[in-house]
Scaffold this active site. Structure first.
Site, PDB file in Angstrom:
ATOM      1  N   SER A 136       0.831  -1.206   0.000  1.00 20.95           N
ATOM      2  CA  SER A 136       0.000   0.000   0.000  1.00 20.95           C
ATOM      3  C   SER A 136       0.864   1.255   0.000  1.00 20.95           C
ATOM      4  CB  SER A 136      -0.933   0.004   1.221  1.00 20.95           C
ATOM      5  OG  SER A 136      -0.175  -0.084   2.414  1.00 20.95           O
ATOM      6  N   HIS A 190     -39.410  22.688 -13.919  1.00 22.58           N
ATOM      7  CA  HIS A 190     -39.427  21.829 -15.114  1.00 22.58           C
ATOM      8  C   HIS A 190     -38.605  22.435 -16.253  1.00 22.58           C
ATOM      9  CE1 HIS A 190     -42.972  20.017 -13.085  1.00 22.58           C
ATOM     10  NE2 HIS A 190     -43.293  21.281 -12.854  1.00 22.58           N
ATOM     11  N   SER A 243     -12.111  24.492 -29.398  1.00 18.85           N
ATOM     12  CA  SER A 243     -12.250  23.234 -30.113  1.00 18.85           C
ATOM     13  C   SER A 243     -11.155  23.153 -31.161  1.00 18.85           C
ATOM     14  CB  SER A 243     -13.627  23.185 -30.783  1.00 18.85           C
ATOM     15  OG  SER A 243     -13.596  22.318 -31.894  1.00 18.85           O
ATOM     16  N   LYS A 274     -15.760  27.990 -31.106  1.00 13.53           N
ATOM     17  CA  LYS A 274     -16.177  27.398 -29.842  1.00 13.53           C
ATOM     18  C   LYS A 274     -15.455  27.946 -28.611  1.00 13.53           C
ATOM     19  CE  LYS A 274     -18.205  23.737 -29.526  1.00 13.53           C
ATOM     20  NZ  LYS A 274     -19.542  23.189 -29.346  1.00 13.53           N
ATOM     21  N   GLU A 299     -18.076  21.032 -17.016  1.00  9.03           N
ATOM     22  CA  GLU A 299     -18.329  19.657 -17.471  1.00  9.03           C
ATOM     23  C   GLU A 299     -17.475  18.650 -16.708  1.00  9.03           C
ATOM     24  OE1 GLU A 299     -19.212  19.669 -22.097  1.00  9.03           O
ATOM     25  OE2 GLU A 299     -17.653  21.108 -21.576  1.00  9.03           O
ATOM     26  N   LYS A 343      -8.241   3.302   1.672  1.00  6.73           N
ATOM     27  CA  LYS A 343      -7.462   4.526   1.450  1.00  6.73           C
ATOM     28  C   LYS A 343      -7.647   5.178   0.097  1.00  6.73           C
ATOM     29  CE  LYS A 343      -4.480   2.820   4.691  1.00  6.73           C
ATOM     30  NZ  LYS A 343      -5.424   1.709   4.642  1.00  6.73           N
TER      31      LYS A 343
HETATM   32  N1  ARG Z   1      -1.487  -1.173   5.547  1.00 10.92           N
HETATM   33  C1  ARG Z   1      -2.449  -1.622   6.486  1.00 10.92           C
HETATM   34  C2  ARG Z   1      -3.802  -0.946   6.213  1.00 10.92           C
HETATM   35  O1  ARG Z   1      -3.782  -0.034   5.506  1.00 10.92           O
HETATM   36  C3  ARG Z   1      -2.012  -1.287   7.876  1.00 10.92           C
HETATM   37  C4  ARG Z   1      -2.526  -2.230   8.902  1.00 10.92           C
HETATM   38  C5  ARG Z   1      -1.966  -3.567   8.642  1.00 10.92           C
HETATM   39  N2  ARG Z   1      -2.303  -4.506   9.644  1.00 10.92           N
HETATM   40  C6  ARG Z   1      -2.107  -5.778   9.458  1.00 10.92           C
HETATM   41  N3  ARG Z   1      -2.403  -6.546  10.440  1.00 10.92           N
HETATM   42  N4  ARG Z   1      -1.661  -6.276   8.329  1.00 10.92           N
HETATM   43  O2  ARG Z   1      -4.825  -1.350   6.668  1.00 10.92           O
END
Ligand code: ARG
Length: 457
Positions: free
Chosen positions: A23, A156, A277, A283, A290, A325
């Site tokens: 992540s 309307h 355009s 244009k 938009e 996230k």
């Molecule tokens: N990268 C993990 C998350 O975003 C952090 C928590 C990870 N916890 C675990 N037990 N693997 O949720």
């Protein structure tokens, strides 16, 4: 680099699992908040005698140095280390040695990520609340600068009754004021410290959660460790609030798109906020409006993603939660960008008052007031409605407008008409008569403007 949790494993992680599980490519942006939380945690561990003060000092210095490196773009993020927490912890141990290995005492990444996200969200909420105020002020500026401009109010999308442009703009100020209120209320629910919940059951160390809360500016500490590590309600609320903001911006966008078309010609959006355009030289396209309208869909998608993410999760932390996230970041980034662009675009809008006046003369918008006029003369409303309907029909069949009919023509439809009828037939008079709180009469609108301005300071 060896894994933090490598102890009980003999085999290597499959490299696709690393791709799936990392992540850090998107949560590295949490680094400043992660470090903030870690400094508070370490301080508390030292004060409670859980780790040595000397180690705390090294940890804090190390974390500050890492924070600087991150800000300078000098931190190398390693996807093999999964996430922002592990990357920072490994970097800390690299810098300060064994003391760094004591930081994670009495803590889990589960309560750590929950804390990071709340700290990050709090700051985003503050930016969004400020941006909402700025946009409201931009709308109030536009409204004040055109306080006497009248345009058709629609139902309307058919001409209904004339209204002040300022009244129309104030409707959006109301929407944005509710958005602001929602985010202010959300901030209170976000501002609760989960740290100290550890993996999910709490920790046996004699920690002081209240101290950490105070250090980090949290109003209170979470009451239940299991809820604290698995709750994502606040993120869903955030995306819900963001969706409502986008929906409001999208409605306004839709009006700007209509209003700037040659069919309406009510506004001209400034060059900096329109595009041309590649083929049609004439244009000038309302791309900003938009794009904002289009981006509304993806924020709704973020909300749906989070709601769906949560619906089947048993207690407590599940790795699925890592997926919270990107949706949240996207909703936050999108809403912040759209608010900022909108706030800049508003002052570039040139109001075409002639076109608005022209459109106000169309569509027999005096009809309701004519009926009311007859009611005052003693004609029952239902009957008055029928009489005016027949007059409108006469006008459409003879290409006439209501203010252009003669008194004699009016009297052909009802003897109750007298020459005072012409007093009700101008847009200015019609607007002025809506003189109740919430109505479009100029003095009511001026008062509403003043009140809104006070709220937006
Ligand atoms: N990268 C993990 C998350 O975003 C952090 C928590 C990870 N916890 C675990 N037990 N693997 O949720």
């Amino acid at each position: 680099m060896s894994k933090l949790w490598g102890g009980r494993f003999e085999g290597k992680t499959d490299n696709l699992v690393e791709v799936l599980g990392e992540s850090v490519s998107y949560d590295a942006r949490l680094a400043p908040w992660d470090i903030l939380g870690s400094i508070a945690h370490a301080t508390m561990l030292g004060d409670c005698g859980i780790i040595a003060k000397g180690d705390v000092k090294k940890i804090i210095q190390g974390l500050r140095a890492i924070n600087k490196a991150v800000a300078a773009g000098e931190m190398t993020w390693d996807t093999a280390l999964e996430d922002v927490h592990t990357n920072i912890e490994v970097a800390l141990v690299d810098r300060i040695g064994d003391a760094g290995k004591r930081l994670h005492t009495g803590r889990s990444r589960n309560d750590q990520i929950a804390t990071d996200m709340r700290l990050w969200m709090r700051d985003q909420i503050d930016v969004i609340v400020l941006s909402l105020k700025e946009l409201q002020n931009a709308l109030l500026d536009l409204a004040e600068a055109h306080i006497d401009v009248i345009l058709p109010g629609f139902t309307h999308l058919q001409n209904a009754q004339p209204v002040l442009l300022a009244h129309h703009l104030l409707a959006y100020v109301e929407m944005l004021a509710r958005d602001e209120e929602r985010f202010i209320q959300l901030r209170q629910r976000v501002n609760v410290l989960p740290l100290g919940s550890a993996a999910m059951a709490g920790t046996p160390y004699p920690i002081d959660r209240k101290q950490v809360a105070t250090l980090l500016g949290f109003d209170s500490i979470s009451r239940n460790s299991m809820d604290a590590v698995s709750d994502r309600d606040h993120m869903i609320e955030f995306c819900s609030g963001a969706s409502l903001i986008m929906m409001h911006l999208s409605r306004f966008s839709e009006e700007l798109i209509l209003w700037s078309s040659s069919a309406f010609g009510f506004v001209e959006i400034g060059d900096a906020f329109t595009t041309g355009s590649s083929i049609m030289p004439q244009k000038k396209n309302p791309d900003v409006a938009e794009l904002v309208r289009g981006k509304t869909g993806r924020v709704y998608g973020d909300l749906t993603a989070l709601l769906t993410l949560m619906k089947g999760l048993p207690m407590t932390y599940n790795r699925d939660l890592q997926e919270d996230k990107e949706a949240l970041f996207d909703a936050s980034d999108t809403v912040q960008l759209c608010l900022a662009v909108f706030t800049r675009m508003i002052p570039s809008i040139a109001i075409q008052r002639e076109a608005m006046a022209h459109a106000t003369a169309e569509g027999f918008m005096e009809a309701t007031d004519l009926a009311d006029y007859l009611v005052v003369k003693g004609v029952p409303f239902r009957e008055a409605h029928g009489i005016i309907g027949r007059i409108v029909l006469f006008c459409t069949q003879n290409s006439r407008r209501l203010p252009d009919l003669t008194l004699e023509e009016y009297q052909r439809f009802s003897p109750s008409f007298d020459k005072a009828v012409f007093n009700v037939l101008t847009p200015g008079a019609i607007v002025k008569r809506r003189d109740n709180p919430g109505g479009t009469a100029p003095r009511r609108v001026r008062a509403a403007l003043k009140q809104a301005r006070r709220r937006c300071r």
